[in-house]
Design a protein around this motif. Sequence first.
Motif, PDB file in Angstrom:
ATOM      1  N   LYS A   1     -40.659 -18.216 -28.713  1.00  0.00           N
ATOM      2  CA  LYS A   1     -41.918 -18.224 -28.005  1.00  0.00           C
ATOM      3  C   LYS A   1     -42.744 -16.766 -28.911  1.00  0.00           C
ATOM      4  O   LYS A   1     -42.969 -16.078 -27.915  1.00  0.00           O
TER       5      LYS A   1
ATOM      6  N   VAL B   1     -46.592 -15.903 -27.663  1.00  0.00           N
ATOM      7  CA  VAL B   1     -46.306 -15.956 -25.708  1.00  0.00           C
ATOM      8  C   VAL B   1     -46.406 -14.615 -25.632  1.00  0.00           C
ATOM      9  O   VAL B   1     -46.842 -12.950 -24.875  1.00  0.00           O
TER      10      VAL B   1
ATOM     11  N   LEU C   1     -55.241 -22.201 -18.676  1.00  0.00           N
ATOM     12  CA  LEU C   1     -54.590 -22.030 -19.526  1.00  0.00           C
ATOM     13  C   LEU C   1     -52.675 -22.484 -18.570  1.00  0.00           C
ATOM     14  O   LEU C   1     -52.356 -23.220 -19.759  1.00  0.00           O
ATOM     15  N   LEU C   2     -52.881 -22.781 -17.530  1.00  0.00           N
ATOM     16  CA  LEU C   2     -51.813 -23.121 -16.874  1.00  0.00           C
ATOM     17  C   LEU C   2     -52.096 -24.435 -16.191  1.00  0.00           C
ATOM     18  O   LEU C   2     -51.369 -25.480 -15.707  1.00  0.00           O
TER      19      LEU C   2
ATOM     20  N   VAL D   1     -49.295 -14.401 -16.503  1.00  0.00           N
ATOM     21  CA  VAL D   1     -49.744 -15.951 -16.898  1.00  0.00           C
ATOM     22  C   VAL D   1     -48.735 -16.095 -17.992  1.00  0.00           C
ATOM     23  O   VAL D   1     -47.987 -16.842 -18.190  1.00  0.00           O
ATOM     24  N   MET D   2     -49.370 -14.950 -18.535  1.00  0.00           N
ATOM     25  CA  MET D   2     -47.571 -15.259 -20.304  1.00  0.00           C
ATOM     26  C   MET D   2     -46.298 -15.134 -20.085  1.00  0.00           C
ATOM     27  O   MET D   2     -45.204 -15.868 -20.628  1.00  0.00           O
TER      28      MET D   2
ATOM     29  N   ARG E   1     -45.105 -16.438 -17.088  1.00  0.00           N
ATOM     30  CA  ARG E   1     -45.267 -18.126 -16.736  1.00  0.00           C
ATOM     31  C   ARG E   1     -44.419 -18.961 -17.550  1.00  0.00           C
ATOM     32  O   ARG E   1     -43.986 -20.014 -17.119  1.00  0.00           O
ATOM     33  N   LYS E   2     -45.104 -18.727 -18.505  1.00  0.00           N
ATOM     34  CA  LYS E   2     -45.175 -19.496 -19.683  1.00  0.00           C
ATOM     35  C   LYS E   2     -43.582 -19.625 -20.506  1.00  0.00           C
ATOM     36  O   LYS E   2     -43.742 -20.163 -21.491  1.00  0.00           O
ATOM     37  N   SER E   3     -43.510 -18.094 -20.272  1.00  0.00           N
ATOM     38  CA  SER E   3     -41.930 -17.993 -20.850  1.00  0.00           C
ATOM     39  C   SER E   3     -41.067 -17.276 -19.823  1.00  0.00           C
ATOM     40  O   SER E   3     -40.289 -16.484 -19.956  1.00  0.00           O
ATOM     41  N   ARG E   4     -40.404 -18.143 -18.648  1.00  0.00           N
ATOM     42  CA  ARG E   4     -39.832 -17.530 -18.047  1.00  0.00           C
ATOM     43  C   ARG E   4     -38.246 -17.951 -18.305  1.00  0.00           C
ATOM     44  O   ARG E   4     -37.396 -16.790 -17.874  1.00  0.00           O
TER      45      ARG E   4
END
Length: 293
Positions: free
Chosen positions: A67, A70, A115-116, A169-170, A172-175
């Motif tokens: 990603k 991200v 975003l989420l 937030v980013m 959380r989008k790439s855990r």
Amino acid sequence: MKLSNHQILPVLSLLLTAILWGMVWYPLRLLEGQGLSGLWLTLSSYAAALALGLVWLWRGRSDWRDKPWVLLIMTLAVGWCNVAFVLAVLDGTVVRVLLLFYLSPLWALLLGWMLLREHPGRSGLLAFVLALAGAVTMLWDPDLGMPWPRDSADWLAVSSGFAFSLANVMVRKSRHISMQTRSAASWLGVVLVAGVWILIVQEPFPTVQAATWLAAALLGWLGFFVMTVTVIYGVSHMPVHRSAVILLFELVVGAVSSLLLTDERVLLQEWLGGALILMAAYLAAHAHIGEHK
């Protein structure tokens, strides 16, 4: 009930993080007093931390392929967050900067919603209103009209909090990204942002003693390196609503240390606005408590 080590260590890790972030303004100001400007101070300290994390950055190179956008946004957001925070605490009132930074729950709520697709719910909306009321209370000045940040330190503090929320937030989008990669990416982001900023404003290279450069490097190794690793470890091993509340201890440390070590004074209006912002942060941290029960 006795707590096990895996329960105690994350708490201690976050408390250490909060203490260090609450007091880091003091060595920063000492080094600035030795002739090392804020941008060069930030660049040199984080470059020292990055030097220790280059192996992590290399080992995590595959994370950038999964990603890339991200991770890039997260890296630059962390970079802006830290550079802006350092410049703000060097130029502004410590407590005021910390309180404006902790408007971050307001930005986190808005970004998470946009975003989420995370609806804030009643608790989130109440936190939004309290944070907004706190900001208006702190920033309101009848002579200046609208309650906007009054100087560059205020704007830097607010933007630092916004960048902090965007970075989260980013994350959380790439855990799937490892703690080591996130740490090294954070230091890389600060070096990139500080370096570009220096080029844009044409900040002259400081003529300081070698001992000052060494002290800046030590701050990177013993300060920023440790703070980054401990906060990522603590947040990774604890529900977000608990870690966020523990990190608020930074405000206590910052307030006490600034009152003891400087002649800065915080107005009653700023304390009242700050109290509302703290309440908002507390509510935002507990907004998802039901999910962890």
